[in-house]
Scaffold this motif. Structure first.
Motif, PDB file in Angstrom:
ATOM      1  N   SER A   1      81.013  85.861  63.834  1.00 51.12           N
ATOM      2  CA  SER A   1      80.173  86.919  64.397  1.00 51.12           C
ATOM      3  C   SER A   1      80.863  88.269  64.267  1.00 51.12           C
ATOM      4  CB  SER A   1      79.866  86.637  65.876  1.00 51.12           C
ATOM      5  OG  SER A   1      79.035  85.509  65.972  1.00 51.12           O
ATOM      6  N   ASP A   2      82.172  88.312  64.558  1.00 47.97           N
ATOM      7  CA  ASP A   2      82.968  89.536  64.450  1.00 47.97           C
ATOM      8  C   ASP A   2      84.405  89.149  64.193  1.00 47.97           C
ATOM      9  OD1 ASP A   2      81.042  91.590  65.023  1.00 47.97           O
ATOM     10  OD2 ASP A   2      81.111  90.998  67.139  1.00 47.97           O
ATOM     11  N   ARG A   3      85.170  90.114  63.655  1.00 47.53           N
ATOM     12  CA  ARG A   3      86.622  89.912  63.537  1.00 47.53           C
ATOM     13  C   ARG A   3      87.346  91.098  64.168  1.00 47.53           C
ATOM     14  NH1 ARG A   3      85.007  88.717  58.422  1.00 47.53           N
ATOM     15  NH2 ARG A   3      85.126  86.509  57.853  1.00 47.53           N
ATOM     16  N   ILE A   4      88.459  90.781  64.864  1.00 48.13           N
ATOM     17  CA  ILE A   4      89.369  91.828  65.333  1.00 48.13           C
ATOM     18  C   ILE A   4      90.638  91.622  64.518  1.00 48.13           C
ATOM     19  CG2 ILE A   4      90.591  92.814  67.291  1.00 48.13           C
ATOM     20  CD1 ILE A   4      88.511  91.583  69.140  1.00 48.13           C
ATOM     21  N   GLY A   5      90.946  92.562  63.617  1.00 45.98           N
ATOM     22  CA  GLY A   5      91.990  92.271  62.627  1.00 45.98           C
ATOM     23  C   GLY A   5      91.548  91.035  61.859  1.00 45.98           C
ATOM     24  N   ASP A   6      92.438  90.039  61.785  1.00 45.64           N
ATOM     25  CA  ASP A   6      92.076  88.796  61.069  1.00 45.64           C
ATOM     26  C   ASP A   6      91.574  87.714  62.013  1.00 45.64           C
ATOM     27  OD1 ASP A   6      92.682  89.740  58.575  1.00 45.64           O
ATOM     28  OD2 ASP A   6      94.797  89.157  58.717  1.00 45.64           O
ATOM     29  N   ILE A   7      91.373  88.078  63.282  1.00 45.16           N
ATOM     30  CA  ILE A   7      91.004  87.080  64.284  1.00 45.16           C
ATOM     31  C   ILE A   7      89.478  86.945  64.352  1.00 45.16           C
ATOM     32  CG2 ILE A   7      91.002  86.641  66.786  1.00 45.16           C
ATOM     33  CD1 ILE A   7      93.678  86.266  65.351  1.00 45.16           C
ATOM     34  N   PRO A   8      88.952  85.758  64.019  1.00 43.90           N
ATOM     35  CA  PRO A   8      87.499  85.612  64.057  1.00 43.90           C
ATOM     36  C   PRO A   8      86.965  85.134  65.417  1.00 43.90           C
ATOM     37  CG  PRO A   8      88.471  83.695  63.018  1.00 43.90           C
ATOM     38  CD  PRO A   8      89.622  84.566  63.459  1.00 43.90           C
TER      39      PRO A   8
ATOM     40  N   GLU B   1      70.153  85.227  59.759  1.00 42.03           N
ATOM     41  CA  GLU B   1      70.385  85.526  58.343  1.00 42.03           C
ATOM     42  C   GLU B   1      70.888  86.951  58.150  1.00 42.03           C
ATOM     43  OE1 GLU B   1      70.415  83.143  56.122  1.00 42.03           O
ATOM     44  OE2 GLU B   1      69.853  81.874  57.814  1.00 42.03           O
ATOM     45  N   GLY B   2      70.399  87.858  59.007  1.00 47.94           N
ATOM     46  CA  GLY B   2      70.688  89.288  58.812  1.00 47.94           C
ATOM     47  C   GLY B   2      72.013  89.740  59.418  1.00 47.94           C
ATOM     48  N   HIS B   3      72.655  88.882  60.203  1.00 51.79           N
ATOM     49  CA  HIS B   3      73.875  89.327  60.903  1.00 51.79           C
ATOM     50  C   HIS B   3      75.092  89.289  59.988  1.00 51.79           C
ATOM     51  CE1 HIS B   3      76.577  90.130  64.266  1.00 51.79           C
ATOM     52  NE2 HIS B   3      77.394  89.277  63.680  1.00 51.79           N
ATOM     53  N   ASN B   4      75.761  90.410  59.851  1.00 57.09           N
ATOM     54  CA  ASN B   4      77.020  90.445  59.111  1.00 57.09           C
ATOM     55  C   ASN B   4      78.144  90.665  60.095  1.00 57.09           C
ATOM     56  OD1 ASN B   4      76.136  90.148  56.399  1.00 57.09           O
ATOM     57  ND2 ASN B   4      75.265  92.216  56.559  1.00 57.09           N
ATOM     58  N   PRO B   5      79.254  89.909  59.947  1.00 52.56           N
ATOM     59  CA  PRO B   5      80.373  90.095  60.875  1.00 52.56           C
ATOM     60  C   PRO B   5      80.870  91.542  60.819  1.00 52.56           C
ATOM     61  CG  PRO B   5      80.833  88.329  59.281  1.00 52.56           C
ATOM     62  CD  PRO B   5      79.506  88.900  58.927  1.00 52.56           C
ATOM     63  N   ARG B   6      81.113  92.091  62.004  1.00 53.21           N
ATOM     64  CA  ARG B   6      81.677  93.447  62.048  1.00 53.21           C
ATOM     65  C   ARG B   6      83.198  93.336  62.080  1.00 53.21           C
ATOM     66  NH1 ARG B   6      78.731  95.136  67.420  1.00 53.21           N
ATOM     67  NH2 ARG B   6      79.569  93.056  67.833  1.00 53.21           N
ATOM     68  N   GLN B   7      83.848  94.310  61.452  1.00 57.47           N
ATOM     69  CA  GLN B   7      85.316  94.317  61.446  1.00 57.47           C
ATOM     70  C   GLN B   7      85.809  95.340  62.462  1.00 57.47           C
ATOM     71  OE1 GLN B   7      87.628  92.437  59.475  1.00 57.47           O
ATOM     72  NE2 GLN B   7      88.997  93.307  61.024  1.00 57.47           N
ATOM     73  N   PHE B   8      86.570  94.870  63.452  1.00 55.22           N
ATOM     74  CA  PHE B   8      87.205  95.769  64.425  1.00 55.22           C
ATOM     75  C   PHE B   8      88.694  95.844  64.114  1.00 55.22           C
ATOM     76  CE2 PHE B   8      83.333  94.531  66.473  1.00 55.22           C
ATOM     77  CZ  PHE B   8      82.974  95.580  67.296  1.00 55.22           C
TER      78      PHE B   8
ATOM     79  N   SER C   1      91.403  99.137  72.009  1.00 50.88           N
ATOM     80  CA  SER C   1      89.999  99.468  72.250  1.00 50.88           C
ATOM     81  C   SER C   1      89.046  98.432  71.657  1.00 50.88           C
ATOM     82  CB  SER C   1      89.677 100.863  71.696  1.00 50.88           C
ATOM     83  OG  SER C   1      89.925 100.868  70.320  1.00 50.88           O
ATOM     84  N   SER C   2      89.543  97.556  70.785  1.00 51.30           N
ATOM     85  CA  SER C   2      88.686  96.507  70.231  1.00 51.30           C
ATOM     86  C   SER C   2      88.565  95.326  71.183  1.00 51.30           C
ATOM     87  CB  SER C   2      89.260  95.992  68.900  1.00 51.30           C
ATOM     88  OG  SER C   2      89.353  97.047  67.986  1.00 51.30           O
ATOM     89  N   PHE C   3      89.501  95.271  72.137  1.00 48.94           N
ATOM     90  CA  PHE C   3      89.488  94.163  73.094  1.00 48.94           C
ATOM     91  C   PHE C   3      88.772  94.544  74.379  1.00 48.94           C
ATOM     92  CE2 PHE C   3      92.876  93.307  70.156  1.00 48.94           C
ATOM     93  CZ  PHE C   3      92.725  91.960  69.893  1.00 48.94           C
ATOM     94  N   CYS C   4      88.867  95.847  74.746  1.00 51.33           N
ATOM     95  CA  CYS C   4      88.171  96.304  75.951  1.00 51.33           C
ATOM     96  C   CYS C   4      87.750  97.752  75.798  1.00 51.33           C
ATOM     97  CB  CYS C   4      89.075  96.160  77.184  1.00 51.33           C
ATOM     98  SG  CYS C   4      88.251  96.784  78.672  1.00 51.33           S
ATOM     99  N   LYS C   5      86.460  97.997  75.969  1.00 51.17           N
ATOM    100  CA  LYS C   5      85.975  99.372  75.807  1.00 51.17           C
ATOM    101  C   LYS C   5      86.107 100.185  77.093  1.00 51.17           C
ATOM    102  CE  LYS C   5      81.571  98.502  74.483  1.00 51.17           C
ATOM    103  NZ  LYS C   5      80.179  98.931  74.215  1.00 51.17           N
TER     104      LYS C   5
END
Ligand SMILES: O=C/C=C/C(C(=O)O)=C(/O)C(=O)O
Ligand SMILES: [Fe+2]
Length: 284
Positions: free
Chosen positions: A164-171, A257-264, A269-273
């Motif tokens: 669904s998303d990646r933070i660095g290389d962490i999926p 089908e339309g969802h592309n993983p977002r890269q954070f 700030s990628s862990f807590c906004k």
């Protein structure tokens, strides 16, 4: 392709079953389904159990995932054996202990104990806990990985997980419409890093923050909000150093089908906004 439907349970070893049981009921907010044979079965939703503490090594962690039926289980076993993951077929007694019709056990590439289960029991009785934490159910796990890219390939190519998303290389990976069921965390070890329960409202997160803080339960991250799933969260430590998370408002991925993983970026700030930072012992 191994089709995981949902996460089913976690099994955690402990040397102090009484302490684990009193944390699970008095702080976490689970309901005791059964205590038997040196184990405590705990409920968080309409399932017969979603967490089992057993008398054993506190480093012994297992996560169970549901698959459709026994045919799929046999296919999964053959796939895993072919790929070099030795498979253990659950004995009738082991199935009883897990309240499932059938299961197989194996290790993922990091060495995490994984079980695939068929027909985990539900309960006709409504989940009812003595502490009202607002829990609506067991939802995901944070799993240690010694190689995030390798393990992402295992979960997405051998199994049906999608990133669904990646933070660095962490999926953060989903196996159904919920944003994530498996979150990998880089480490030099195997094991479960955190166990997530969803709660009903943000009020429940904040109420628990005060409740746990007043009782000296170590808060290790939050209250905060994940930019990835949008969830408001609180992480705290339980028996044997296990981290538990409450969260609310995790996104559902409706456009599969339309969802592309977002890269954070791999940054706070990628862990807590909201600017909350994890404590030094967030990871064990
Ligand atoms: O720090 C990233 C955590 C992300 C989430 C989320 O987006 O909800 C988790 O729940 C998690 O991995 O614990
Ligand atoms: Fe989480």
């Amino acid at each position: 392709m191994i089709e995981l439907k949902d996460v089913s349970y976690v099994r955690l070893g402990t040397r102090d079953l009484d302490d684990a049981l009193s944390f699970a009921t008095g702080y976490l907010g689970l309901e005791v389904a059964e205590t038997a044979r040196n184990a405590a079965y705990l409920r968080s939703d309409d399932r017969a159990h979603t967490l089992c503490y057993f008398d054993g090594d506190p480093e012994d962690h297992t996560v169970g995932f549901e698959v459709e039926d026994e045919e799929n289980l046999q296919l999964a076993a053959a796939t895993l054996e072919r790929l070099g993951h030795p498979v253990h077929a659950g004995t009738p007694e082991e199935c009883d202990l897990r309240k499932v019709k059938a299961f197989i056990g194996f290790r993922d590439p990091t060495g995490n104990h994984i079980e695939l289960v068929v027909r985990p029991e539900r309960s006709g009785k409504r989940y009812f806990a003595t502490r009202d934490a607002g829990i609506t159910g067991f939802s995901h796990i944070g799993l240690y990985t010694t190689d995030p890219s390798r393990d992402e390939r295992f979960w997405t190519e051998v199994c049906n997980a999608k990133v669904s998303d990646r933070i660095g290389d962490i999926p953060l990976m989903r196996v159904n419409e919920i944003h994530h069921t498996i979150a990998l965390l880089a480490s030099d070890r195997a094991g479960i890093q955190h166990v997530n329960h969803q709660v009903q409202t943000s009020d429940d997160v904040m109420r628990s923050y005060n409740f746990l803080h007043e009782r000296n339960v170590p808060i290790v991250f939050g209250p905060g909000r994940h930019p990835t799933s949008g969830a408001r969260f609180l992480y705290f430590k339980g028996p044997d150093g296990m981290v538990f998370e409450y969260s609310v408002g995790v996104d559902a991925i409706e456009d599969e089908e339309g969802h592309n993983p977002r890269q954070f970026g791999f940054e706070p700030s990628s862990f807590c906004k909201w600017g909350s930072k994890p404590a030094a012992d967030f990871r064990r």
